[in-house]
Design a protein around this motif. Structure first.
Motif, PDB file in Angstrom:
ATOM      1  N   PRO A   1      -2.941   7.501  -2.240  1.00  0.00           N
ATOM      2  CA  PRO A   1      -3.182   6.112  -2.656  1.00  0.00           C
ATOM      3  C   PRO A   1      -3.842   5.970  -4.028  1.00  0.00           C
ATOM      4  N   GLY A   2      -4.533   6.991  -4.494  1.00  0.00           N
ATOM      5  CA  GLY A   2      -5.260   6.863  -5.761  1.00  0.00           C
ATOM      6  C   GLY A   2      -4.503   7.347  -6.973  1.00  0.00           C
ATOM      7  N   SER A   3      -3.249   7.758  -6.828  1.00  0.00           N
ATOM      8  CA  SER A   3      -2.494   8.300  -7.954  1.00  0.00           C
ATOM      9  C   SER A   3      -1.837   7.177  -8.760  1.00  0.00           C
ATOM     10  N   ASP A   4      -1.215   7.566  -9.886  1.00  0.00           N
ATOM     11  CA  ASP A   4      -0.518   6.579 -10.723  1.00  0.00           C
ATOM     12  C   ASP A   4       0.667   5.977  -9.987  1.00  0.00           C
ATOM     13  N   ASN A   5       1.306   6.785  -9.146  1.00  0.00           N
ATOM     14  CA  ASN A   5       2.405   6.302  -8.318  1.00  0.00           C
ATOM     15  C   ASN A   5       1.976   6.412  -6.843  1.00  0.00           C
ATOM     16  N   PRO A   6       1.227   5.445  -6.349  1.00  0.00           N
ATOM     17  CA  PRO A   6       0.657   5.565  -4.999  1.00  0.00           C
ATOM     18  C   PRO A   6       1.729   5.625  -3.927  1.00  0.00           C
ATOM     19  N   LEU A   7       1.516   6.539  -2.974  1.00  0.00           N
ATOM     20  CA  LEU A   7       2.424   6.700  -1.848  1.00  0.00           C
ATOM     21  C   LEU A   7       1.620   6.572  -0.557  1.00  0.00           C
ATOM     22  N   TYR A   8       2.229   5.942   0.456  1.00  0.00           N
ATOM     23  CA  TYR A   8       1.527   5.673   1.711  1.00  0.00           C
ATOM     24  C   TYR A   8       2.396   6.138   2.886  1.00  0.00           C
ATOM     25  N   GLY A   9       2.628   7.428   2.940  1.00  0.00           N
ATOM     26  CA  GLY A   9       3.389   8.003   4.049  1.00  0.00           C
ATOM     27  C   GLY A   9       2.460   8.467   5.159  1.00  0.00           C
ATOM     28  N   ALA A  10       2.655   7.929   6.353  1.00  0.00           N
ATOM     29  CA  ALA A  10       1.749   8.226   7.475  1.00  0.00           C
ATOM     30  C   ALA A  10       2.288   9.292   8.412  1.00  0.00           C
TER      31      ALA A  10
ATOM     32  N   ASN B   1     -11.559   6.993   5.461  1.00  0.00           N
ATOM     33  CA  ASN B   1     -11.180   6.221   4.277  1.00  0.00           C
ATOM     34  C   ASN B   1     -11.457   4.728   4.373  1.00  0.00           C
ATOM     35  N   MET B   2     -11.652   4.195   5.580  1.00  0.00           N
ATOM     36  CA  MET B   2     -11.783   2.742   5.706  1.00  0.00           C
ATOM     37  C   MET B   2     -12.990   2.212   4.933  1.00  0.00           C
ATOM     38  N   GLY B   3     -14.105   2.946   4.952  1.00  0.00           N
ATOM     39  CA  GLY B   3     -15.296   2.480   4.248  1.00  0.00           C
ATOM     40  C   GLY B   3     -15.213   2.608   2.742  1.00  0.00           C
ATOM     41  N   ASN B   4     -14.207   3.317   2.239  1.00  0.00           N
ATOM     42  CA  ASN B   4     -14.081   3.534   0.791  1.00  0.00           C
ATOM     43  C   ASN B   4     -12.988   2.684   0.167  1.00  0.00           C
ATOM     44  N   THR B   5     -12.449   1.740   0.900  1.00  0.00           N
ATOM     45  CA  THR B   5     -11.386   0.889   0.379  1.00  0.00           C
ATOM     46  C   THR B   5     -11.870  -0.551   0.280  1.00  0.00           C
TER      47      THR B   5
ATOM     48  N   GLY C   1     -11.352  -4.464   0.919  1.00  0.00           N
ATOM     49  CA  GLY C   1     -10.644  -5.304   1.858  1.00  0.00           C
ATOM     50  C   GLY C   1      -9.545  -6.114   1.187  1.00  0.00           C
ATOM     51  N   GLY C   2      -8.352  -6.104   1.761  1.00  0.00           N
ATOM     52  CA  GLY C   2      -7.217  -6.825   1.205  1.00  0.00           C
ATOM     53  C   GLY C   2      -6.338  -5.998   0.294  1.00  0.00           C
ATOM     54  N   SER C   3      -6.815  -4.819  -0.114  1.00  0.00           N
ATOM     55  CA  SER C   3      -5.989  -3.963  -0.965  1.00  0.00           C
ATOM     56  C   SER C   3      -4.898  -3.312  -0.131  1.00  0.00           C
ATOM     57  N   ILE C   4      -3.889  -2.773  -0.802  1.00  0.00           N
ATOM     58  CA  ILE C   4      -2.767  -2.175  -0.085  1.00  0.00           C
ATOM     59  C   ILE C   4      -3.207  -0.925   0.681  1.00  0.00           C
ATOM     60  N   GLU C   5      -4.168  -0.174   0.117  1.00  0.00           N
ATOM     61  CA  GLU C   5      -4.659   1.010   0.839  1.00  0.00           C
ATOM     62  C   GLU C   5      -5.403   0.597   2.104  1.00  0.00           C
ATOM     63  N   ASN C   6      -6.220  -0.453   2.004  1.00  0.00           N
ATOM     64  CA  ASN C   6      -6.935  -0.950   3.175  1.00  0.00           C
ATOM     65  C   ASN C   6      -5.956  -1.461   4.225  1.00  0.00           C
ATOM     66  N   ASN C   7      -4.933  -2.172   3.796  1.00  0.00           N
ATOM     67  CA  ASN C   7      -3.937  -2.684   4.744  1.00  0.00           C
ATOM     68  C   ASN C   7      -3.135  -1.546   5.372  1.00  0.00           C
ATOM     69  N   ALA C   8      -2.885  -0.488   4.600  1.00  0.00           N
ATOM     70  CA  ALA C   8      -2.159   0.658   5.148  1.00  0.00           C
ATOM     71  C   ALA C   8      -2.967   1.335   6.257  1.00  0.00           C
ATOM     72  N   LEU C   9      -4.286   1.381   6.072  1.00  0.00           N
ATOM     73  CA  LEU C   9      -5.140   1.935   7.129  1.00  0.00           C
ATOM     74  C   LEU C   9      -5.098   1.050   8.375  1.00  0.00           C
ATOM     75  N   TRP C  10      -5.063  -0.260   8.176  1.00  0.00           N
ATOM     76  CA  TRP C  10      -4.925  -1.160   9.315  1.00  0.00           C
ATOM     77  C   TRP C  10      -3.568  -0.986   9.996  1.00  0.00           C
ATOM     78  N   SER C  11      -2.548  -0.643   9.229  1.00  0.00           N
ATOM     79  CA  SER C  11      -1.230  -0.365   9.828  1.00  0.00           C
ATOM     80  C   SER C  11      -1.301   0.871  10.720  1.00  0.00           C
ATOM     81  N   MET C  12      -2.093   1.861  10.309  1.00  0.00           N
ATOM     82  CA  MET C  12      -2.306   3.024  11.169  1.00  0.00           C
ATOM     83  C   MET C  12      -3.028   2.616  12.454  1.00  0.00           C
ATOM     84  N   ALA C  13      -4.017   1.724  12.319  1.00  0.00           N
ATOM     85  CA  ALA C  13      -4.708   1.234  13.514  1.00  0.00           C
ATOM     86  C   ALA C  13      -3.741   0.486  14.429  1.00  0.00           C
ATOM     87  N   LEU C  14      -2.820  -0.259  13.845  1.00  0.00           N
ATOM     88  CA  LEU C  14      -1.801  -0.946  14.647  1.00  0.00           C
ATOM     89  C   LEU C  14      -0.909   0.048  15.376  1.00  0.00           C
TER      90      LEU C  14
END
Length: 301
Positions: free
Chosen positions: A69-78, A260-264, A266-279
């Motif tokens: 998530p922190g790279s120039d081309n962020p990827l969110y593969g779970a 990672n949840m405490g380091n993101t 709220g409302g960012s794509i990384e934070n939402n991706a973590l919520w998708s994992m919770a889902l």
């Protein structure tokens, strides 16, 4: 003698007590339903915003193998975390199930007297030990042992699965023991009367009869293992990739969320991706509950 009719005052008091009990019960049940529905709505709205608001592709999220998530081309593969969660849960169930079944048979069929008095309280005590204690034991004992015997640093899927197998042991053992204890005595006595030995009775009569209950315990144990975070996080290595062996570092859905949840933000794509994992975790929990219900219905039949 004629039975005395209850006085109107007593009848009115009993009616009032029944009304208060009914109102209180209805309130508690309604509150519980509201809390569950609110939690589902909250997690679902947060988790789905990754795909609706941020435009992340569902396939890329579920089957992508890169998490950066922190790279120039962020990827969110779970996918690495999904594989890690399923690997540790299934392997833990495979380790714990034979031990739990044998312990239950020992307590109920082999030595039901002192076996239940000594072994059952010990197994029940395991359920009350905090997760962090299991994690420290795994980090202090299991990881160095694996490091000395197998290649690698000792952390990985194998260490996490072994720790989880000890944690879910009381769940499977208790459910299996309860099922074995409720078997009608005539079932085993009929088998003995036909000339079957004790081991033939256990293997061909007792275990097939309580098999749905045993499977229920295994599924519930897997559900606990699937949602465990702290103990696994301490021994699995938390590496965001799919391991090639059981002794390589990996990660699970729960561990990556807690780390990672405490380091993101709220409302960012990384934070939402973590919520998708919770889902995804919540959906898997629902699937486990449905499987348990189906097994219980089969057991009643």
């Amino acid at each position: 003698m004629k039975a005395k009719n209850p006085s109107p005052i007593r009848m009115k008091r009993h009616h009032m007590e029944d009304s208060i009990g009914r109102i209180y019960t209805t309130f508690c049940v309604s509150l519980l339903v509201i809390i569950i529905v609110s939690m589902i709505y909250f997690v679902a709205s947060k988790g789905l915003s990754t795909f609706i608001k941020d435009g992340l592709n569902v396939g890329d999220f579920l089957f992508g193998t890169k998490w950066s998530p922190g790279s120039d081309n962020p990827l969110y593969g779970a996918l690495p975390f999904i594989v890690g969660s399923f690997s540790t849960s299934i392997l833990a169930a495979l380790i714990a199930s034979p031990l739990s079944i044998c312990a239950s048979l020992f307590m109920t069929e082999i030595v039901p007297g002192w076996g239940k008095r000594i072994l059952q309280p010990v197994i029940e005590l395991l359920a009350g030990i905090p997760s962090v204690v299991y994690g420290f034991v795994g980090l202090s004992v299991i990881v160095p042992l694996f490091r000395d015997i197998f290649p690698g640093q000792g952390i990985g899927i194998a260490a996490g699965s072994l720790v989880l197998s000890i944690m879910i042991l009381p769940t499977i053992t208790s459910i299996t023991t309860d099922a074995l204890s409720t078997l009608p005595k005539g079932l085993k006595e009929s088998s003995f009367a036909l000339g079957a030995t004790r081991w033939q009775t256990i293997s061909r009569v007792v275990i097939p009869t309580v098999l749905p209950s045993i499977l229920t315990g295994i599924v519930l144990g897997m559900a606990r293992a699937f949602g465990e975070a702290l103990a696994v996080q301490m021994v699995i290595g938390n590496a965001p990739h799919i391991p090639n062996s059981l002794f390589q570092s990996a990660s699970t859905l729960t561990s990556v969320i807690t780390l990672n949840m405490g380091n993101t933000i709220g409302g960012s794509i990384e934070n939402n991706a973590l919520w998708s994992m919770a889902l995804a975790l919540m959906i898997m929990t629902f699937i486990f509950v449905i499987v348990v219900r189906l097994l219980e219905r089969r057991n009643r039949i």
